[in-house]
Scaffold this motif. Structure first.
Motif, PDB file in Angstrom:
ATOM      1  N   GLY A 288       3.631  38.514   8.382  1.00  0.00           N
ATOM      2  CA  GLY A 288       3.703  37.805   9.664  1.00  0.00           C
ATOM      3  C   GLY A 288       2.604  36.786   9.872  1.00  0.00           C
ATOM      4  N   HIS A 289       1.492  36.932   9.144  1.00  0.00           N
ATOM      5  CA  HIS A 289       0.375  36.007   9.319  1.00  0.00           C
ATOM      6  C   HIS A 289       0.344  34.886   8.269  1.00  0.00           C
TER       7      HIS A 289
ATOM      8  N   LEU B 247      -2.333  27.008  -5.089  1.00  0.00           N
ATOM      9  CA  LEU B 247      -2.025  27.808  -3.889  1.00  0.00           C
ATOM     10  C   LEU B 247      -0.549  28.212  -3.919  1.00  0.00           C
ATOM     11  N   TYR B 248      -0.321  29.515  -3.889  1.00  0.00           N
ATOM     12  CA  TYR B 248       1.035  30.041  -3.994  1.00  0.00           C
ATOM     13  C   TYR B 248       1.333  30.912  -2.783  1.00  0.00           C
ATOM     14  N   PHE B 249       2.572  30.878  -2.340  1.00  0.00           N
ATOM     15  CA  PHE B 249       2.967  31.716  -1.207  1.00  0.00           C
ATOM     16  C   PHE B 249       4.127  32.635  -1.562  1.00  0.00           C
ATOM     17  N   ASN B 250       4.004  33.888  -1.116  1.00  0.00           N
ATOM     18  CA  ASN B 250       5.091  34.854  -1.196  1.00  0.00           C
ATOM     19  C   ASN B 250       5.282  35.321   0.241  1.00  0.00           C
ATOM     20  N   CYS B 251       6.276  34.715   0.925  1.00  0.00           N
ATOM     21  CA  CYS B 251       6.381  34.960   2.369  1.00  0.00           C
ATOM     22  C   CYS B 251       7.834  34.800   2.820  1.00  0.00           C
ATOM     23  N   GLY B 252       8.030  34.869   4.111  1.00  0.00           N
ATOM     24  CA  GLY B 252       9.368  34.651   4.661  1.00  0.00           C
ATOM     25  C   GLY B 252      10.319  35.813   4.425  1.00  0.00           C
ATOM     26  N   TRP B 253       9.768  36.993   4.125  1.00  0.00           N
ATOM     27  CA  TRP B 253      10.643  38.143   3.860  1.00  0.00           C
ATOM     28  C   TRP B 253      11.280  38.654   5.135  1.00  0.00           C
ATOM     29  N   GLY B 254      10.760  38.187   6.262  1.00  0.00           N
ATOM     30  CA  GLY B 254      11.394  38.485   7.536  1.00  0.00           C
ATOM     31  C   GLY B 254      11.560  39.968   7.761  1.00  0.00           C
ATOM     32  N   THR B 255      12.801  40.374   7.990  1.00  0.00           N
ATOM     33  CA  THR B 255      13.050  41.737   8.419  1.00  0.00           C
ATOM     34  C   THR B 255      13.309  42.696   7.256  1.00  0.00           C
ATOM     35  N   GLY B 256      13.207  42.229   6.019  1.00  0.00           N
ATOM     36  CA  GLY B 256      13.593  43.136   4.930  1.00  0.00           C
ATOM     37  C   GLY B 256      12.884  42.917   3.618  1.00  0.00           C
ATOM     38  N   GLY B 257      11.569  42.983   3.591  1.00  0.00           N
ATOM     39  CA  GLY B 257      10.856  42.719   2.354  1.00  0.00           C
ATOM     40  C   GLY B 257      10.596  43.947   1.498  1.00  0.00           C
TER      41      GLY B 257
ATOM     42  N   GLY C 214       5.844  47.962  16.678  1.00  0.00           N
ATOM     43  CA  GLY C 214       6.325  46.604  16.444  1.00  0.00           C
ATOM     44  C   GLY C 214       5.460  45.955  15.372  1.00  0.00           C
ATOM     45  N   GLY C 215       6.086  45.500  14.330  1.00  0.00           N
ATOM     46  CA  GLY C 215       5.362  44.791  13.270  1.00  0.00           C
ATOM     47  C   GLY C 215       5.738  43.325  13.326  1.00  0.00           C
ATOM     48  N   ILE C 216       4.830  42.458  12.892  1.00  0.00           N
ATOM     49  CA  ILE C 216       5.109  41.029  12.957  1.00  0.00           C
ATOM     50  C   ILE C 216       5.711  40.571  11.632  1.00  0.00           C
ATOM     51  N   VAL C 217       6.913  40.011  11.710  1.00  0.00           N
ATOM     52  CA  VAL C 217       7.605  39.579  10.498  1.00  0.00           C
ATOM     53  C   VAL C 217       7.782  38.059  10.509  1.00  0.00           C
ATOM     54  N   ASP C 218       7.675  37.457   9.343  1.00  0.00           N
ATOM     55  CA  ASP C 218       7.787  36.007   9.204  1.00  0.00           C
ATOM     56  C   ASP C 218       9.196  35.654   8.749  1.00  0.00           C
TER      57      ASP C 218
ATOM     58  N   SER D  50       7.072  33.760  13.377  1.00  0.00           N
ATOM     59  CA  SER D  50       6.648  35.163  13.342  1.00  0.00           C
ATOM     60  C   SER D  50       7.064  35.873  14.621  1.00  0.00           C
ATOM     61  N   LYS D  51       7.751  36.973  14.449  1.00  0.00           N
ATOM     62  CA  LYS D  51       8.301  37.685  15.606  1.00  0.00           C
ATOM     63  C   LYS D  51       8.084  39.192  15.470  1.00  0.00           C
ATOM     64  N   PRO D  52       8.039  39.895  16.607  1.00  0.00           N
ATOM     65  CA  PRO D  52       7.899  41.357  16.526  1.00  0.00           C
ATOM     66  C   PRO D  52       9.230  42.015  16.134  1.00  0.00           C
TER      67      PRO D  52
END
Lengths: 91, 360
Positions: free
Chosen positions: B183-184, B302-312, B281-285, B200-202
């Motif tokens: 989420g961050h 710089l590499y990103f592993n993100c955006g898993w949202g509600t199901g990582g 409540g967890g913050i998901v991206d 980012s949402k709860p």
């Protein structure tokens, strides 16, 4: 859940409203001239701020009007509410 | 790459890793997703042996219910798509759903009757804490430094490439940084002057008091937004939805929980007297296409592993494996090539809103 003071209806529960995301993203004036990067920026890229955020809300279960809000996203505290087209009252 | 450090603001397993509904499945619609999630599922199947740590991976099956004609069409389509990609999938009619999970109310007179469902038998759950601990122990044995209670304060750049991390425990010089901050992610990206297509949402979940075994599978329902399984401790693990506003408060709205529990009680009247023990409540991206990003960025190193949202959680082993490949080679693996950041420029999105199992 929090209480939102709709500029048209007064205080209502947040569940009556729909969040519309980041505010003040201007629609491109010349869409045909935009590059793919600029389209991506307009359509998808978001500040997603932790802290003071300017955003849009719609009172979907009330007057169904759009308005703007300044909210601290780290604790959901609402700092200000102002109508569409108005300048944000706080920095 | 041998000289690796994990910099963690809190402690290992203290974030969303240790607070999720632990569901593992790979029945996604598109080819790119099928490749990614099935890669993860295959690693799950041997993970306890590989880590020499029991992650309690239990292939108890995941069922997705259909409550209207469009659900039926969508789920049948997804079943066919899964099979073409070599993923086990079955379509069940109402009687077969009832047989597989007898406590579901399949009566035709409920508000959203069960018209059928899909079943992935190889899917299931795992113990989330054990996954974090097993990986941490394995990484530690291989010489990775795990630095806990150490917050990243800034990403230092040298023009277009990274040169290090400023942390609360001092400066770390490096030419490669992989960010996995859930989420961050946007907050970290901001440190490097980068914007991501994330909000980012709860996301809320809740756990009941423990009871004797009553449900031996995972049942998810998109239309009424409810999913439930039972942990080995006996608690019902129930997943609710996300709030629609951006928030880092780790507090979700009560009406979201209420909506989920309404649906749970309609589908499982037997749970009507259950008491809920914990809610969080967890913050998901969340990405606009409900698919993750495992990618290089416009900044070198710089590499990103993100955006898993509600199901990582389900992708943990696969996402780690492919992210490591991407960082080590400075090029994506063929399985995560489609999940690059550039897809938001090219328009080649991987729209998995339908297979996200419950609408968010």
């Amino acid at each position: 859940m929090f209480i939102i003071n709709c500029p048209f209806c007064g205080e209502r529960e947040q569940s009556e409203f729909k969040a519309g995301g980041e505010a003040h993203i201007e629609r491109p004036k010349q869409p045909t001239e935009l590059s793919d990067d600029e389209w991506a920026e307009y359509l998808f890229m978001r500040k997603n701020i932790k802290g003071i955020q300017f955003e849009r809300w719609n009172h979907i279960h009330g007057c169904r009007k759009w308005f703007n809000m300044v909210r601290d996203t780290s604790n959901d505290e609402i700092k200000a509410i102002y109508k569409m087209g108005e300048k944000p009252p706080v920095k | 790459m041998k000289n690796i450090a994990v910099v963690e603001k809190g402690w290992i397993g203290g974030g969303n890793t240790g607070r999720n509904t632990t569901i593992i499945r790979s029945n996604y619609l598109w080819d790119a997703s099928a490749g990614l999630y099935n890669h993860a599922l295959k690693i799950w199947e041997g993970l306890s042996q590989e880590l020499n740590y029991n992650v309690m991976f239990s292939q108890r099956g995941v069922m997705n219910l259909a409550h209207n004609l469009q659900d039926v069409r969508d789920l049948k389509r997804r079943t066919h798509a899964n099979r073409l990609n070599g993923i086990d999938a079955e379509y069940l009619n109402t009687e077969e759903v009832k047989k597989f999970c007898p406590i579901i109310n399949t009566s035709p007179d409920i508000r959203y009757p069960v018209l059928g469902g899909t079943l992935q038998r190889r899917a299931g759950t795992a113990r989330h804490d054990a996954v974090a601990w097993g990986y941490a122990r394995g990484a530690d044995e291989m010489g990775v430094d795990i630095i806990q209670n150490c917050e990243v304060k800034a990403i230092k750049r040298n023009g277009d490439s990274v040169k290090g991390l400023e942390t609360t425990k001092g400066f770390i010089k490096t030419n490669k940084i992989g960010v996995v901050a859930a989420g961050h992610s946007s907050v970290i990206a901001n440190m490097a002057g980068l914007k991501l297509p994330l909000e980012s949402k709860p996301l809320q979940a809740l756990v009941s008091e423990p009871v004797k075994p009553i449900i031996d599978t995972v049942v998810m329902s998109n239309a009424v937004h409810a999913y439930v399984s039972q942990s080995d401790k006996g608690e019902l693990v129930i997943g609710a939805g996300t709030d629609d506003y951006i928030s880092y408060s780790q507090k979700g709205s009560h009406d979201i929980v209420e909506g989920t529990l309404n649906a749970i009680l309609e589908l499982y009247p037997i749970f009507s007297r259950m008491r809920m023990l914990r809610q969080w409540g967890g913050i998901v991206d969340i990405c606009p296409d409900a698919s993750p990003i495992i990618s290089k960025t416009s900044i070198k190193g710089l590499y990103f592993n993100c955006g898993w949202g509600t199901g990582g959680f389900k992708a943990t082993p696969g996402s780690g494996d492919l992210f490591a490949h991407t960082i080590a080679n400075d090029e994506p693996h063929e399985l995560n090539a489609a999940f690059n950041i550039n897809r938001f420029v090219s328009g080649d999105l991987v729209d998995e809103h339908g297979a996200a199992a419950v609408a968010h």
